[in-house]
Design an enzyme around this catalytic site. Structure first.
Site, mmCIF file in Angstrom:
data_model
loop_
_atom_site.group_PDB
_atom_site.id
_atom_site.type_symbol
_atom_site.label_atom_id
_atom_site.label_comp_id
_atom_site.label_asym_id
_atom_site.label_seq_id
_atom_site.Cartn_x
_atom_site.Cartn_y
_atom_site.Cartn_z
ATOM 1 N N HIS A 92 0.853 -1.186 0.000
ATOM 2 C CA HIS A 92 0.000 0.000 0.000
ATOM 3 C C HIS A 92 0.890 1.238 0.000
ATOM 4 O O HIS A 92 1.714 1.419 0.900
ATOM 5 C CB HIS A 92 -0.892 -0.005 1.242
ATOM 6 C CG HIS A 92 -1.727 1.228 1.386
ATOM 7 N ND1 HIS A 92 -2.736 1.550 0.503
ATOM 8 C CD2 HIS A 92 -1.684 2.235 2.298
ATOM 9 C CE1 HIS A 92 -3.297 2.684 0.879
ATOM 10 N NE2 HIS A 92 -2.670 3.119 1.965
ATOM 11 N N LYS A 146 -0.864 10.831 1.061
ATOM 12 C CA LYS A 146 -0.003 10.299 0.008
ATOM 13 C C LYS A 146 -0.514 10.678 -1.381
ATOM 14 O O LYS A 146 0.253 11.159 -2.229
ATOM 15 C CB LYS A 146 0.104 8.771 0.126
ATOM 16 C CG LYS A 146 0.679 8.273 1.429
ATOM 17 C CD LYS A 146 0.867 6.775 1.435
ATOM 18 C CE LYS A 146 -0.446 6.022 1.283
ATOM 19 N NZ LYS A 146 -1.356 6.252 2.428
ATOM 20 N N ARG A 191 17.527 15.205 11.952
ATOM 21 C CA ARG A 191 17.697 16.605 11.575
ATOM 22 C C ARG A 191 18.988 16.837 10.802
ATOM 23 O O ARG A 191 19.121 17.834 10.100
ATOM 24 C CB ARG A 191 17.680 17.487 12.829
ATOM 25 C CG ARG A 191 16.378 17.373 13.607
ATOM 26 C CD ARG A 191 16.339 18.313 14.779
ATOM 27 N NE ARG A 191 16.356 19.707 14.347
ATOM 28 C CZ ARG A 191 16.329 20.743 15.192
ATOM 29 N NH1 ARG A 191 16.278 20.537 16.491
ATOM 30 N NH2 ARG A 191 16.349 21.986 14.727
ATOM 31 N N ASP A 247 -2.097 3.942 -4.402
ATOM 32 C CA ASP A 247 -2.819 3.026 -3.517
ATOM 33 C C ASP A 247 -2.148 1.654 -3.424
ATOM 34 O O ASP A 247 -1.850 1.184 -2.323
ATOM 35 C CB ASP A 247 -4.281 2.863 -3.939
ATOM 36 C CG ASP A 247 -5.078 2.121 -2.885
ATOM 37 O OD1 ASP A 247 -5.062 2.558 -1.717
ATOM 38 O OD2 ASP A 247 -5.706 1.096 -3.213
#
Length: 319
Positions: A149, A170, A254, A188
């Site tokens: 998915h 998404k 980061r 999908d």
């Protein structure tokens, strides 16, 4: 490292008839129903040693190729010996024998193939070129595969697999990327194949190809709305981007020095986890992630360069 369990995938096969049609092979011996036989091995074989009588390592699942070397060797044998050698080979029940380079077929080869019901074909393509093309085709058709998915898009030449829970954004991000000039491969459901030791290729199931589901709107056809240039049938997977709701208590990467990976079909794919927060432009972030990943593959790692500058600065201060 997230692991998509890839050790239990099933083996796949391809019909001999599909190979015959793809390479436009000339049938010399084609027993009834043979085109529906299944090829299960992506490797092929040139039967030099088997023709000399050595079958200890013979793999009967492989298609056998007869090139100039095999043809020359057989031409030096008498008809009776030639028939015996071909019968030995045919008795192993290979899925097919293909004569390359447009070479003539010895009558004994045809006789043995008819006797043992072995399909015999011919191509005008040279042995090396045909062998490499056939292996490449079989590698794709028989590749281990899974369906996941997610969304697959091409961004600046990089295949980006976008993962995340339903409703995280998404599909909306994919639409924004398409509007910015990038291309959609699948929404999908993404079918992923491992076509080589270093390459994963993703595509869309035929029933949903070029379609995107947008909550509140429904199904939209990207190809018809944005044109043929906005879609692509397949793309290699270079980068995984995981979208997840912003968690203020979680520490996100980061600096980018430590590489997170996702294991898919035995391969570790570089992964960026992107926290989703109102106001963040995910399309731009994914564009930067794709360009940064491409830059790393070209030999320049921004995080390592920045860390190097910090270390040099600290050394100067200590001195």
């Amino acid at each position: 490292m997230e692991n998509f369990n890839d050790e239990s995938y099933e083996e796949y096969s391809v019909e001999l008839g599909e190979i015959v049609n793809e390479f436009k092979l000339e049938p010399l011996v084609e027993p009834d129903g043979c085109i529906h036989s299944r090829i299960v091995c992506a490797d092929v074989n040139r039967p030099g040693l088997p023709l000399s009588g050595f079958f200890d390592c013979f793999d009967s699942r492989r298609i056998q190729l007869f090139g100039r070397a095999e043809h020359q060797y057989m031409s030096q044998q008498t008809g009776a010996v030639r028939l015996y050698k071909i019968q030995q080979l045919a008795a192993q029940a290979p899925p097919a024998i293909i004569i390359t380079s447009g070479l003539s077929a010895f009558s004994e080869v045809i006789q043995a193939c008819e006797e043992y019901h072995i399909p015999l074909y011919r191509t005008d393509v040279t042995t090396s070129r045909f062998q490499s093309a056939l292996i490449a085709s079989l590698a794709v058709s028989l590749a281990p595969r899974i369906t996941r998915h997610g969304v697959l898009v091409e961004v600046y030449g990089e295949g980006v697999l976008i993962l995340g829970d339903s409703g995280v954004g998404k599909s909306e991000t994919a639409i924004e990327l398409v509007k910015r000039g990038h291309r959609l491969i699948a929404d999908d459901a993404v079918e992923i194949k491992r076509v080589s030791e270093k390459t994963l290729v993703g595509s869309a199931p035929p029933i949903i190809k070029h379609f995107v589901e947008l909550r509140g709107i429904g199904i939209v056809d990207i190809r018809r709305i944005f044109g043929m240039g906005a879609v692509k049938d397949t793309e290699k997977i270079d980068l995984v981007v995981k979208l997840e709701p912003w968690d203020k208590n979680k520490s996100y990467n980061r600096m980018g020095i430590d590489n997170e990976t996702t294991r898919i079909l035995g391969m570790d794919i570089i992964t960026n986890t992107i926290p989703v927060h109102p106001g963040r432009n995910l399309a731009i972030i994914i564009e930067i992630a794709a360009m940064n990943n491409r830059q790393k593959k070209m030999g320049y790692n921004t995080a390592e360069e920045f860390n190097k500058r910090i270390q040099e600065s600290l050394k100067k201060e200590n001195n």
